[in-house]
Motif scaffolding. Sequence first.
Motif, short mmCIF file in Angstrom:
data_model
loop_
_atom_site.label_atom_id
_atom_site.label_comp_id
_atom_site.label_asym_id
_atom_site.label_seq_id
_atom_site.Cartn_x
_atom_site.Cartn_y
_atom_site.Cartn_z
N PHE A 81 39.92 0.76 -0.57
CA PHE A 81 40.88 0.34 -0.43
C PHE A 81 41.52 1.28 0.51
N ASN A 82 41.88 0.61 1.96
CA ASN A 82 42.52 1.27 2.90
C ASN A 82 43.94 1.27 3.08
N GLU A 83 44.57 2.58 3.48
CA GLU A 83 45.93 2.77 3.49
C GLU A 83 46.46 1.70 4.53
N GLY A 84 47.75 0.98 3.96
CA GLY A 84 48.25 -0.05 4.84
C GLY A 84 48.00 -1.42 4.35
N ASP A 85 46.73 -1.57 3.73
CA ASP A 85 46.64 -2.86 3.10
C ASP A 85 47.44 -2.94 1.74
N ASN A 129 67.58 15.08 -11.99
CA ASN A 129 68.19 15.43 -10.72
C ASN A 129 68.06 14.22 -9.81
N GLY A 130 66.86 13.72 -9.56
CA GLY A 130 66.61 12.73 -8.66
C GLY A 130 66.61 12.86 -7.27
N HIS A 131 66.88 14.20 -6.55
CA HIS A 131 66.85 14.25 -5.08
C HIS A 131 65.56 14.92 -4.90
N VAL A 132 64.49 14.84 -5.60
CA VAL A 132 63.34 15.40 -5.11
C VAL A 132 62.12 14.36 -5.68
N GLU A 133 61.13 14.03 -4.95
CA GLU A 133 60.04 13.27 -5.20
C GLU A 133 58.82 13.88 -5.01
N TYR A 134 57.78 13.80 -6.29
CA TYR A 134 56.60 14.67 -6.31
C TYR A 134 55.40 13.41 -6.24
N VAL A 135 54.68 13.36 -5.19
CA VAL A 135 53.68 12.36 -5.01
C VAL A 135 52.28 13.11 -5.12
N PRO A 136 51.47 12.66 -6.14
CA PRO A 136 50.08 13.22 -6.37
C PRO A 136 49.44 12.83 -5.11
N THR A 137 48.56 13.49 -4.71
CA THR A 137 47.67 13.51 -3.46
C THR A 137 46.23 12.67 -3.92
N TYR A 138 45.90 12.84 -5.02
CA TYR A 138 44.68 12.12 -5.56
C TYR A 138 43.38 12.81 -4.70
N GLU A 139 43.27 14.05 -4.17
CA GLU A 139 42.24 14.28 -3.33
C GLU A 139 40.81 14.40 -3.96
N ALA A 140 41.08 15.35 -5.26
CA ALA A 140 39.92 15.45 -5.86
C ALA A 140 39.23 14.50 -6.80
N PRO A 141 38.28 14.28 -7.07
CA PRO A 141 37.46 12.96 -7.61
C PRO A 141 37.99 13.27 -8.97
N GLN A 142 38.35 12.03 -9.77
CA GLN A 142 38.69 12.14 -11.23
C GLN A 142 38.21 10.91 -12.12
N LEU A 143 37.81 11.31 -12.97
CA LEU A 143 36.91 10.30 -13.74
C LEU A 143 37.92 9.87 -15.24
N ILE A 153 37.66 7.62 -9.43
CA ILE A 153 38.49 7.54 -7.95
C ILE A 153 38.38 8.65 -7.22
N LYS A 154 38.51 8.65 -5.90
CA LYS A 154 38.75 9.65 -4.95
C LYS A 154 39.16 9.13 -3.83
N ARG A 155 40.12 9.97 -3.15
CA ARG A 155 40.92 9.58 -2.10
C ARG A 155 40.37 10.65 -0.64
N SER A 156 40.18 10.03 0.43
CA SER A 156 39.73 10.58 1.55
C SER A 156 40.43 10.34 2.88
N LYS A 157 40.29 11.17 3.77
CA LYS A 157 40.88 10.66 5.11
C LYS A 157 40.16 9.70 5.72
N GLY A 158 40.55 8.78 6.55
CA GLY A 158 39.60 7.91 7.44
C GLY A 158 39.35 8.48 8.77
N PRO A 159 38.71 7.83 9.70
CA PRO A 159 38.62 8.37 11.05
C PRO A 159 39.95 8.64 11.79
N TYR A 175 38.41 5.44 -2.71
CA TYR A 175 37.23 4.79 -3.45
C TYR A 175 37.28 4.90 -4.76
N LEU A 176 37.10 3.57 -5.33
CA LEU A 176 37.10 3.46 -6.74
C LEU A 176 35.71 3.01 -7.21
#
Length: 625
Positions: A81-85, A129-143, A153-159, A175-176
């Motif tokens: 799954f590509n970011e932007g789609d 509070n509602g003033h801060v957002e915490y966004v997980p990166t999902y960089e490390a593989p998780q089962l 699942i695993k998230r990585s940077k494209g070219p 990647y799923l």
Amino acid sequence: MQSEFWPSSQSKEGDKSWLSGSNVLTRIMGFSFFASLLQSNSYMLDSAKLLILGTIIETGRRLCQWLIERFRFQYSITAQFNEGDPTYDWIILFLTQENLWQRSREFRVTATSSLRKWSVQPGQEAHANGHVEYVPTYEAPQLFRWKGYWVEIKRSKGPVVFTPDFGNQAAAIMYLTVYTRDMSAISAIVESARARYLETSRPNVIVHSADQPHFGPVFTWGTAKSKVRRPLSSIILPEGVIDSLLQDAREFLETEDWYLKAGIPHRRGYLLHGPPGSGKSSTIYALAGELGLEIYSLSLASGFVDDSFLQRAVAAIPKDAIFLIEDIDCAFPASREDGDEPRDNFMSAFPGMMIPGMMAGGQRRSNVTLSGLLNVLDGVGSEEGKLFFATTNFIDHLDPALLRPGRIDRKIQYKLATKQQAAALFIRFYPESYTTLQSQTDSKTQMTSTEKTSAIEKLAEVFALDIPEHEFSTAELQGYLLACKRQPEKAVEGILAWVAQERKEREERKVRESERKAKSLEARDKRDATQLQGSLARLNGMGVLTPMNQPPEGLFVGGGPPSAGGQVVGPAYASTNGAETRNQGAAEPPAVGEATEAAGASSADVSAKPLVNGTSVAPPVLPAP
């Protein structure tokens, strides 16, 4: 004689090294020197052992890797799954709702904004509070396990792609992997993610925009904003307009099969035109919320948007979405009227310099051509299954080719507010549950809901009577009511003074605009006159223009050529190829044989100057023949 490099029979019997058994082979292959060297050097012997051991280990590692790849190939399915789609956002929301973020150890922390980021709230205090957002990166593989399937699942940077304006860019890739041979498992996850996405986005309207160039293989609508859904009742338009538009759009979405059977491209175009502040953009947002569609907005005035970018942007819009171009007339500006010059800017100091994407006078010109836009709307590069909306303040500035059916199927005209719209706007601004009337406060009596509603409606009628028809936009009336949002009586009392003040300011603006146009016209005339005089002077200096050796008969008065005592009526020139040329605006020469005044004509007649846009220009002084 036995060679010292060749081992004796006694040495072979007493040699207990692992190389002794290979002496026969070394004799056959002629490697006796190396064999004896290894036997006499323990360091090289150990190195050879390590080399052989390392070779065996590497072979085993590659064999295991090969077996694992065969196993994964046979017993797992991986989706990318590509970011932007849109599917990328579906999967991110799916992972967030499955609480996989609780295993994450890396978060991207940002301030709360309208940009959609799929953040999580790690605690009740952070949620409050509602003033801060915490966004997980999902960089490390998780089962994790989902409905009996093991999913990784695993998230990585494209070219990485370099752009001159924005530097290096890299879109993320998710990647799923599902450990099964059943393809329906991937389909079930994606459909579940899509259903959750639609349910989560239902209370809001998602607006996508492309705010930077993209050079990668997959087009990215880089920014997504979430706006609160606006009810249709909040749009104050003449009766029947919004209902007709909603019914037409809903019918289009529900009749795809009919379009296919009829052989008609499944697309629909709408043009909303009218004065600013009349509710064109608000109508589109309200329709998107009512139909559950996302908006993909693109500005054709952006410097990086050209025909190719427009084609890729439209192709990346998913089915059942709205493609929006606001102020479409600004992309193809019509020629200005006399005196309507652009305001002064730094380009006026460099009249000979042109910048790509800029018109004369410093006005920005879109890099999108009319042909490219028409091709996207109904040409070979057009897309189906989408609603196209465009807005403009001046429909007369648009090319007729853009307005024909098939590109723009419906044109809805917006006008300035009527008395009926003013009354409806007043009632919407003062709902019964949030309004306290001054009369109720003074008398200290409680009014029932019906009584309060009736009183507000009477105030709305009085308010509407003081609003002139088709003179003010709903946005202007809304701006006035915002200053009195808790005081309906005050809004009614001050409306006449507000109308008078607005009219006065409009007249002052008209006077200032007329003065500006007059100054601009005068400056343009002076500039043109200066440029013409300079051009003639340069041509004279280059010798392109020379006095005529044989002037036409009748061009002189007072007794013939100057050598005979005559005077020149107007300077005449001949180009180097002999073609006759006269100064622009010079008086026509008298006819041959026409009676003239005395030979001593006044010098004012001799030095008469031609006019250029109402400004006199002195002809250049040329050398005597």
